[in-house]
Design a protein around this motif. Structure first.
Motif, mmCIF file in Angstrom:
data_model
loop_
_atom_site.group_PDB
_atom_site.id
_atom_site.type_symbol
_atom_site.label_atom_id
_atom_site.label_comp_id
_atom_site.label_asym_id
_atom_site.label_seq_id
_atom_site.Cartn_x
_atom_site.Cartn_y
_atom_site.Cartn_z
ATOM 1 N N LYS A 1 -4.108 4.451 10.859
ATOM 2 C CA LYS A 1 -3.467 3.299 10.214
ATOM 3 C C LYS A 1 -4.546 2.286 9.845
ATOM 4 C CE LYS A 1 0.072 -0.253 11.021
ATOM 5 N NZ LYS A 1 1.095 -0.761 11.971
ATOM 6 N N THR A 2 -4.509 1.813 8.605
ATOM 7 C CA THR A 2 -5.481 0.842 8.122
ATOM 8 C C THR A 2 -4.784 -0.459 7.760
ATOM 9 O OG1 THR A 2 -6.900 2.586 7.212
ATOM 10 C CG2 THR A 2 -7.239 0.355 6.374
ATOM 11 N N THR A 3 -5.187 -1.553 8.376
ATOM 12 C CA THR A 3 -4.664 -2.864 8.016
ATOM 13 C C THR A 3 -5.348 -3.336 6.743
ATOM 14 O OG1 THR A 3 -4.183 -3.457 10.308
ATOM 15 C CG2 THR A 3 -4.428 -5.272 8.743
ATOM 16 N N LEU A 4 -4.552 -3.617 5.729
ATOM 17 C CA LEU A 4 -5.084 -4.089 4.443
ATOM 18 C C LEU A 4 -4.977 -5.604 4.316
ATOM 19 C CD1 LEU A 4 -3.457 -1.310 2.240
ATOM 20 C CD2 LEU A 4 -5.824 -1.388 3.070
ATOM 21 N N VAL A 5 -3.831 -6.138 4.704
ATOM 22 C CA VAL A 5 -3.603 -7.590 4.687
ATOM 23 C C VAL A 5 -3.004 -7.984 6.028
ATOM 24 C CG1 VAL A 5 -2.407 -9.512 3.563
ATOM 25 C CG2 VAL A 5 -3.176 -7.562 2.193
ATOM 26 N N GLU A 6 -3.561 -9.038 6.640
ATOM 27 C CA GLU A 6 -3.069 -9.503 7.933
ATOM 28 C C GLU A 6 -2.773 -11.000 7.851
ATOM 29 O OE1 GLU A 6 -4.228 -8.548 12.472
ATOM 30 O OE2 GLU A 6 -5.830 -9.463 11.301
ATOM 31 N N ASN A 7 -1.522 -11.341 8.051
ATOM 32 C CA ASN A 7 -1.074 -12.740 7.961
ATOM 33 C C ASN A 7 -1.559 -13.396 6.671
ATOM 34 O OD1 ASN A 7 0.104 -12.467 10.528
ATOM 35 N ND2 ASN A 7 -1.771 -13.098 11.545
ATOM 36 N N GLY A 8 -1.464 -12.648 5.579
ATOM 37 C CA GLY A 8 -1.823 -13.169 4.263
ATOM 38 C C GLY A 8 -3.287 -13.066 3.914
ATOM 39 N N ILE A 9 -4.150 -12.612 4.833
ATOM 40 C CA ILE A 9 -5.599 -12.531 4.588
ATOM 41 C C ILE A 9 -5.992 -11.092 4.270
ATOM 42 C CG2 ILE A 9 -7.891 -12.849 5.594
ATOM 43 C CD1 ILE A 9 -6.668 -15.081 7.309
ATOM 44 N N LEU A 10 -6.721 -10.901 3.167
ATOM 45 C CA LEU A 10 -7.177 -9.579 2.758
ATOM 46 C C LEU A 10 -8.251 -9.085 3.721
ATOM 47 C CD1 LEU A 10 -7.000 -7.344 0.607
ATOM 48 C CD2 LEU A 10 -8.786 -8.555 -0.667
ATOM 49 N N LYS A 11 -7.974 -7.968 4.387
ATOM 50 C CA LYS A 11 -8.860 -7.479 5.441
ATOM 51 C C LYS A 11 -9.668 -6.241 5.061
ATOM 52 C CE LYS A 11 -7.937 -10.226 8.984
ATOM 53 N NZ LYS A 11 -8.974 -10.956 9.730
ATOM 54 N N ASN A 12 -9.107 -5.379 4.234
ATOM 55 C CA ASN A 12 -9.777 -4.097 4.015
ATOM 56 C C ASN A 12 -9.263 -3.455 2.739
ATOM 57 O OD1 ASN A 12 -11.491 -1.965 4.495
ATOM 58 N ND2 ASN A 12 -10.443 -1.228 6.329
ATOM 59 N N HIS A 13 -10.003 -2.437 2.278
ATOM 60 C CA HIS A 13 -9.564 -1.578 1.189
ATOM 61 C C HIS A 13 -9.476 -0.149 1.713
ATOM 62 C CE1 HIS A 13 -10.356 -4.995 -1.309
ATOM 63 N NE2 HIS A 13 -11.667 -4.885 -1.261
ATOM 64 N N MET A 14 -8.849 0.720 0.945
ATOM 65 C CA MET A 14 -8.869 2.147 1.272
ATOM 66 C C MET A 14 -10.204 2.715 0.807
ATOM 67 S SD MET A 14 -5.019 3.225 0.134
ATOM 68 C CE MET A 14 -3.886 1.863 -0.148
ATOM 69 N N GLN A 15 -10.872 3.427 1.700
ATOM 70 C CA GLN A 15 -12.252 3.849 1.446
ATOM 71 C C GLN A 15 -12.414 5.363 1.567
ATOM 72 O OE1 GLN A 15 -14.362 1.504 0.629
ATOM 73 N NE2 GLN A 15 -13.721 -0.403 1.603
ATOM 74 N N ASN A 16 -13.325 5.913 0.758
ATOM 75 C CA ASN A 16 -13.792 7.265 1.007
ATOM 76 C C ASN A 16 -15.173 7.194 1.679
ATOM 77 O OD1 ASN A 16 -15.708 6.790 -1.031
ATOM 78 N ND2 ASN A 16 -14.603 7.984 -2.566
ATOM 79 N N ARG A 17 -15.820 8.320 1.870
ATOM 80 C CA ARG A 17 -17.093 8.323 2.599
ATOM 81 C C ARG A 17 -18.204 7.630 1.803
ATOM 82 N NH1 ARG A 17 -18.671 14.082 4.855
ATOM 83 N NH2 ARG A 17 -20.283 12.764 5.811
ATOM 84 N N GLU A 18 -18.077 7.631 0.480
ATOM 85 C CA GLU A 18 -19.103 7.017 -0.358
ATOM 86 C C GLU A 18 -18.890 5.510 -0.493
ATOM 87 O OE1 GLU A 18 -21.252 7.858 -4.681
ATOM 88 O OE2 GLU A 18 -19.463 8.974 -4.095
#
Length: 470
Positions: free
Chosen positions: A309-326
């Motif tokens: 599970k990847t958190t992308l947005v937490e309490n309205g704050i942008l935290k991460n993107h979906m990533q590949n190995r590159e």
């Protein structure tokens, strides 16, 4: 998995390595799919398809190359494809391709199937749903399309990873069309998931759904149009799933953020905004390939990365993107297990698995009760989004007025529109309900790849503009 195909994948990786490749992976895949299309109690077609082949990625001289071979009969065919692939990219790149280190695995995974699908059974279910839809007054057309696929995917790379995943998907798509006094209205629905026939049979689920869409289509012939205004909107989980898909999921794919898809699919409205507030504190977004029975459920992606599970947005704050190995190396992050291809014919791309808005703690009836004047927006229809997923417009299958906390008039042909940051900052309530919906036709890439996945969320409340489609 066909043992010959699996053997060719292993030999392909070894052969590419001997040619001097820095890295190679191969996907041996086979899929058996059966489907039927029923219209007004008549069988329009029955289709069966048996597809198998190899997809091979190679890094040599810091350049990616890719080839695919459908149903190879000899390894000589595979060698020719590899040689041609390398030859067509026979240039050196000074910018070294860096892949995030990955833990090597050797594992076989059989995803559960409680009731094995059969063609005769899905035809029977389809005819039953077709009949239910046509029993409703004003219905002039019923289209039911049940199908299933049985899949086996073997992944091997030059780093020592070997993963075999076997899974089954069962889907049914239905459209009910009603006509009365010159007015035609349609309501559609898709149900199903990863697993067997239990995905559509449990608790007479599909029969109830058939009755519901036909009833709603019939009612919509007498529904009212909406007057354009900016107002409070309460969106049900089915509509929220498409909203999440288009305006939160796609911009979270790191290749879009980097602008690598701008030429054919667009970018991301929140580029360079990691760590910034992009929505209200009520907004929490995640992507989760581990949600069981979702169409986006898988344990390893097409790079051999284990999912989480990847958190992308937490309490309205942008935290991460979906990533590949590159891209993970570029963002100084970790791969998220979102690298996927439609099948062996295509290079994997960063794709959503099951992107959702997280549920909150508000009761749905209380969310509606607190609205003095607004609209209940129900069920996804057609999206229209700009290149950066910033300006958006999504039609719903039907809506209802909310007056003093009560649901009143049924409304037809309603479009909801706004801008991404303004709408997501306006969210002031998320329900304690939560639903994952099946998505069967997400397009991305050049050449275009159509992908299945899940998207979901709870009932949410915010502010947007509503207007009539006519």
């Amino acid at each position: 998995m066909d043992t010959k195909l699996q053997d060719f994948a292993e030999k392909a990786v070894n052969y590419a390595s001997r040619t001097g490749a820095q890295y190679c992976d191969a996907r041996a895949e086979q899929q058996k799919q059966k489907s039927v299309l029923l219209e007004n109690n008549q069988t329009e077609f029955v289709r069966t398809n048996d597809d198998r082949g190899l997809g091979i990625r190679i890094i040599k001289d810091n350049l990616w190359s890719f080839c695919s071979i459908t149903n190879p009969q000899s390894f000589e065919e595979v060698k020719v494809a590899i040689n041609n692939s390398i030859k067509n990219t026979n240039n050196q790149n000074e910018n070294k391709i860096k892949l995030y280190p990955n833990t090597n695995k050797k594992i076989k995974i059989n995803y559960p199937v409680l009731k094995k699908p059969e063609l005769d059974e899905i035809i029977k279910i389809g005819l039953e749903c077709n009949k239910i839809i046509l029993e409703t007054p004003k219905i002039i057309k019923s289209i039911v399309h049940p199908w299933y696929s049985i899949n086996s995917k073997y992944f091997i790379n030059s780093e020592g990873t070997e993963i075999l995943q076997n899974f089954t998907d069962v889907i049914i798509e239905m459209i009910a069309t009603a006509h009365d006094s010159g007015i035609t209205q349609s309501v559609n629905i898709t149900e199903g998931g990863r697993g067997g026939l239990e995905q559509i049979l449990n608790n007479d689920k599909i029969q109830k759904t058939a009755k519901n869409i036909s009833s709603k289509a019939s009612q919509l012939t007498n529904a009212k149009p909406v007057k354009e205004e900016k107002a409070t909107v309460v969106m049900n989980p089915d509509f929220v799933s498409l909203l999440t898909h288009e305006i939160l999921g796609h911009p979270s794919e790191a290749d879009r953020v980097l602008g690598k898809e701008m030429a054919w699919a667009g970018g991301a409205w929140w580029k360079n905004k990691l760590g910034e507030k992009i929505g209200s504190e009520k907004l929490n977004v995640f992507d989760d390939p581990t949600i069981k029975e979702s169409l986006g459920w898988y344990q390893f992606d097409d790079e051999g990365v284990e999912t989480r599970k990847t958190t992308l947005v937490e309490n309205g704050i942008l935290k991460n993107h979906m990533q590949n190995r590159e891209t993970a190396q570029i963002f100084n992050s970790a791969p998220t297990g979102n690298m996927r291809a439609t099948n062996y014919r295509f290079m994997p791309l960063i794709r959503m698995a099951c992107t959702c808005i997280a549920n909150g703690d508000s009761k749905v009836d209380e969310i509606i009760k607190d609205v003095k004047h607004g609209y209940l927006i129900s069920n996804m229809k057609i999206p229209s989004i700009d290149m950066k997923r910033y300006n958006w417009s999504i039609s719903c299958q039907y809506a209802q007025k909310i007056e003093n906390g009560e649901i009143t008039d049924l409304l037809k042909d309603v479009i909801v529109m706004g801008t991404a940051p303004e709408f997501f900052k306006s969210i002031d309530a998320c329900g304690d309900d939560f639903t994952v919906r099946p998505i069967t036709n997400c397009g991305k890439g050049d050449p275009m790849q159509s992908m299945i996945m899940g998207n979901g969320g709870p009932t949410i409340r915010g502010t947007a503009t509503v207007k009539s489609a006519n």
